[in-house]
Enzyme design. Sequence first.
Site, mmCIF file in Angstrom:
data_model
loop_
_atom_site.group_PDB
_atom_site.id
_atom_site.type_symbol
_atom_site.label_atom_id
_atom_site.label_comp_id
_atom_site.label_asym_id
_atom_site.label_seq_id
_atom_site.Cartn_x
_atom_site.Cartn_y
_atom_site.Cartn_z
ATOM 1 N N THR A 204 0.819 -1.209 0.000
ATOM 2 C CA THR A 204 0.000 0.000 0.000
ATOM 3 C C THR A 204 0.856 1.264 0.000
ATOM 4 O O THR A 204 1.981 1.262 0.532
ATOM 5 C CB THR A 204 -0.884 0.018 1.263
ATOM 6 O OG1 THR A 204 -1.486 1.312 1.384
ATOM 7 C CG2 THR A 204 -0.087 -0.228 2.533
ATOM 8 N N TYR B 48 -1.671 0.183 10.256
ATOM 9 C CA TYR B 48 -1.975 -0.464 8.976
ATOM 10 C C TYR B 48 -0.763 -0.403 8.044
ATOM 11 O O TYR B 48 -0.287 -1.419 7.534
ATOM 12 C CB TYR B 48 -3.200 0.183 8.315
ATOM 13 C CG TYR B 48 -3.360 -0.214 6.872
ATOM 14 C CD1 TYR B 48 -3.614 -1.536 6.527
ATOM 15 C CD2 TYR B 48 -3.238 0.730 5.849
ATOM 16 C CE1 TYR B 48 -3.738 -1.918 5.200
ATOM 17 C CE2 TYR B 48 -3.362 0.362 4.521
ATOM 18 C CZ TYR B 48 -3.604 -0.962 4.197
ATOM 19 O OH TYR B 48 -3.712 -1.344 2.888
#
Length: 328
Positions: free
Chosen positions: A118, A142
Amino acid sequence: MDKTILVVGGAGYIGSHMVKMLLAKGCQVVVLDNLSNGYRNAVVGGDFVFCDLADKANLAHIFQAYQFDGVMHFASFIQVGESVQNPTIYYQNNVANTLNLLDTMVKYEVKNFIFSSTAAIFGEPQAVPLDETHPKNPINPYGLSKLMVEQILRDYEAAYDLRSICLRYFNAAGADPEGQLGERHVPETHLIPLVLQAASQRREHITIFGQDYDTPDGTCIRDYIHINDLCQAHWLALQQLWDGSRSTAFNLGNGEGFSVREVIDVAKKVTGKDIPIIEGQRRDGDPARLVADASLAKNTLNWKPQFADLETIITHAWTWEQQHGIKW
Ligand code: UDP
């Protein structure tokens, strides 16, 4: 094509589109999913195995039953805010469970791994667009959980010759151009599906998170990339591994940023509907701009996005919203 691919998280948004593409390429596909965020009816073909990555014994059974030529790993928790509130499930699911998968691959000598990473591994951008050399300073659990796996993968190549390609998505969006698959997160947190739910009156309004960013209209700028273009990059990356490439990572985006207001404007045009707006507070952890420099993927993988235009991305998402939005 006589390749057998394991798609972990193949019942989810990106994974289900990947399964469809791999089947169209003629691969044998095995989907592993615990259906925590995925849907059995999103798996359009191949073999489905219900399995949680925490269950090492079940993982071993699956690797005994099939000889995999590659593994694609889409199963992870993806909500930044939730990761700040509840980091333990992010490190458990995104890191520890991924280790179970990698260790099973090592044990059964499966070498080729495509990892869903990501843009959140970069943290607050020092400059945009971001290429692969940009410093990696994630600002939430995250992003850190994904960066940890990237680092683990480097060590696993050195120690076990498990070769991998990490694909760092910017903003995955859109839906299957044939209308068969689309996004159905519950709860939905992503901008484009929320805007389209507001257009179809399944939601009263869309809240814009912050209007005082240092951008031309004050709202956050993101790089939206069509789900099929993402999947195509996975396919090319896997072939690169089959061709003998060493481990590497690519940033995946279109290289063009759109503000939240611009997204809403394009959605109004595509849908022809009114989209009520509420001007809300900033959401924690949102950088003002995230735009990819994806030249490396384009040059190395010969990746050519087919649906780079935001209007096309939103049109496909709108078709999905209209046909399936109310039926889940
Ligand atoms: N956003 C918004 N309202 C919403 C959801 C998202 O204004 O209800 C904004 C968000 O702050 C970000 C952009 O839309 O700037 C894209 O957010 P999304 O959650 O879709 O993806 P992310 O950038 O977090 O990966």
